[in-house]
Design a protein around this motif. Structure first.
Motif, PDB file in Angstrom:
ATOM      1  N   GLY A  84       0.717 -50.847 -68.686  1.00 52.00           N
ATOM      2  CA  GLY A  84      -0.001 -51.266 -67.479  1.00 52.00           C
ATOM      3  C   GLY A  84      -0.750 -50.092 -66.890  1.00 52.00           C
ATOM      4  N   LYS A 138       0.419 -47.751 -65.042  1.00 53.44           N
ATOM      5  CA  LYS A 138       1.303 -46.560 -64.902  1.00 53.44           C
ATOM      6  C   LYS A 138       1.545 -46.186 -63.441  1.00 53.44           C
ATOM      7  CE  LYS A 138       0.986 -46.036 -69.364  1.00 53.44           C
ATOM      8  NZ  LYS A 138       1.933 -46.862 -70.060  1.00 53.44           N
ATOM      9  N   VAL A 160      13.526 -53.790 -63.913  1.00 48.04           N
ATOM     10  CA  VAL A 160      14.916 -53.985 -64.318  1.00 48.04           C
ATOM     11  C   VAL A 160      15.765 -53.127 -63.392  1.00 48.04           C
ATOM     12  CG1 VAL A 160      16.572 -53.748 -66.191  1.00 48.04           C
ATOM     13  CG2 VAL A 160      14.221 -54.422 -66.695  1.00 48.04           C
ATOM     14  N   GLU A 196      17.941 -49.465 -63.910  1.00 43.46           N
ATOM     15  CA  GLU A 196      18.007 -48.979 -65.296  1.00 43.46           C
ATOM     16  C   GLU A 196      16.821 -48.063 -65.597  1.00 43.46           C
ATOM     17  OE1 GLU A 196      20.385 -49.677 -67.525  1.00 43.46           O
ATOM     18  OE2 GLU A 196      21.460 -51.093 -66.227  1.00 43.46           O
ATOM     19  N   LEU A 202      14.733 -47.502 -68.937  1.00 46.79           N
ATOM     20  CA  LEU A 202      14.623 -48.043 -70.294  1.00 46.79           C
ATOM     21  C   LEU A 202      13.264 -47.722 -70.901  1.00 46.79           C
ATOM     22  CD1 LEU A 202      15.882 -51.604 -69.292  1.00 46.79           C
ATOM     23  CD2 LEU A 202      17.251 -49.868 -70.449  1.00 46.79           C
ATOM     24  N   LEU A 249      10.748 -49.775 -72.918  1.00 47.78           N
ATOM     25  CA  LEU A 249      10.584 -51.180 -73.319  1.00 47.78           C
ATOM     26  C   LEU A 249       9.257 -51.469 -74.020  1.00 47.78           C
ATOM     27  CD1 LEU A 249      12.030 -52.683 -70.030  1.00 47.78           C
ATOM     28  CD2 LEU A 249      13.109 -52.792 -72.283  1.00 47.78           C
ATOM     29  N   TYR A 250       8.377 -50.480 -74.103  1.00 48.13           N
ATOM     30  CA  TYR A 250       7.077 -50.743 -74.726  1.00 48.13           C
ATOM     31  C   TYR A 250       7.265 -51.279 -76.143  1.00 48.13           C
ATOM     32  CZ  TYR A 250       4.987 -48.193 -70.862  1.00 48.13           C
ATOM     33  OH  TYR A 250       4.604 -47.791 -69.609  1.00 48.13           O
TER      34      TYR A 250
END
Ligand SMILES: Cc1cc2nc3c(=O)[nH]c(=O)nc-3n(C[C@H](O)[C@H](O)[C@H](O)COP(=O)(O)O)c2cc1C
Ligand SMILES: Nc1ncnc2c1ncn2[C@@H]1O[C@H](COP(=O)(O)OP(=O)(O)O)[C@@H](O)[C@H]1O
Length: 311
Positions: free
Chosen positions: A198, A200, A261, A264, A266, A268-269
């Motif tokens: 996105g 960022k 999320v 967290e 993470l 995820l990309y």
């Protein structure tokens, strides 16, 4: 469960079959009731339970401008059907040629010759064949000739006194009433797709958001903020979801779906994830800068935790 998308490749052991046919968009409570009835009736007769559905809404071929957006993708529908203990699901390519089959050709070629139908279970308003000329009367009139038994299913109400329907689910999603959607579907409505890059901004604000690719699966509900569950493989996390064009900022696609999320960190990309929507919190707001947005996000996270019962 066999998944058959090419009608010239139907395994011979699908016959003798007990069949139900429909668009099954959303696979809501009423649909699941039909499928469970199919299962029971098939077992009682030693037949293989088979669902016949279509790879797109028939209206997408017949009158594209009136075709409603699908509630679930074919892939999501198949994932749900896989849990129903069926022998096979036939995903008929709903081409213009297929739409031109007469009711007789539809029954004779597809149901009798290819699928060996011995029991047919349909709703009272089921229509099929060219111009929707085929109906329950037609099926009843040809049962002896083609050697199948016909069962017309009872309607199942609910929740409340409205009959479960795909139209109702679409209406509820449009206004963001995912709570009632959950009741009509008998499960959470799920958006699925790949996580893409996105603007960022999220990390800067302190709330990184996993952005779903625009070609995601599942009908996107009305703009707003939602509480939900974020599934990445077998991992499930609480999440606060934003749907809309982030009016605080310029240049965001109209229907951006993004999920923070909760608590967290993470990567995820590129992951294919699923977001189950539990409840709508509020509308999208155009904030005067990042400060007020951030303060609201903090409150959204607290509300989400409360809704999900993890506060
Ligand atoms: C729970 C939640 C609520 C949000 N609410 C709004 C909002 O009301 N207005 C808005 O402009 N953006 C809202 N956003 C979107 C943020 O503007 C967005 O996450 C941020 O710009 C980061 O975007 P990026 O992932 O493209 O970097 C919300 C995001 C989340 C996670
Ligand atoms: N708690 C989290 N929730 C969502 N995404 C997270 C989280 N922690 C780390 N990430 C990662 O950060 C990315 C989002 O950060 P962000 O700054 O909003 O960038 P982008 O604009 O590319 O979405 C996600 O795609 C994911 O890979």
């Amino acid at each position: 469960m066999y998944v058959i998308t090419d009608l010239s490749e139907v395994p011979s052991d699908v016959a003798p079959s007990a069949i139900t046919i429909g668009k099954f968009d959303g696979l809501h409570h009423g649909h699941l009731w039909v499928v469970s009835q199919l299962h029971d009736e098939a077992r009682a007769r030693g037949l293989n339970p088979v669902v016949v559905t279509f790879d797109r809404h028939p209206a997408a071929v017949l009158a594209p401008e009136t075709a409603p957006p699908p509630i679930v993708s074919t892939r999501q529908k198949l994932d749900l059907l896989r849990r129903q203990g069926l022998a096979a699901t036939i995903v008929v390519p709903f081409t213009p040629e297929f739409a031109r089959l007469s009711p007789r050709e539809f029954v004779e070629r597809l149901l009798v010759k290819q699928l060996g139908v011995k029991l047919l279970l349909v709703g009272r308003d089921f229509r099929f064949g060219k111009g929707g000329e085929g109906d329950v009367e037609f099926l009843r009139g040809h049962a002896a000739e083609f050697g199948y038994e016909l069962i017309v299913t009872r309607d199942e109400q609910g929740p409340g006194d409205r009959r479960a329907s795909s139209t109702w689910v679409r209406e509820l999603l449009e206004v963001g009433d995912v709570r009632t959607v959950t009741e009509v579907l008998g499960r959470y409505h799920v958006l699925a797709g790949e996580i893409v890059h996105g603007a960022k901004r999220g990390r800067e604000i302190g709330f990184p958001t996993a952005n779903l690719s625009p070609d995601l699966e599942g009908l996107i509900p009305g703009d707003g903020v939602y509480a939900g569950w974020f599934h990445d493989g077998d991992a499930v996390y609480p999440t606060a979801v934003s749907i809309g064009n982030n009016p605080t900022f310029d240049g965001v696609p109209q229907k951006q779906v993004e999920a923070y999320v909760i608590g967290e960190n993470l990567d995820l990309y590129g992951r294919r994830v699923q977001i189950a929507l539990v409840e709508r919190l509020r509308s999208m707001v155009k904030f005067e800068g990042i400060g007020p947005l951030k303060a609201q996000l903090e409150r959204d996270v607290e509300t989400t935790k409360r809704i999900l019962g993890i506060a």
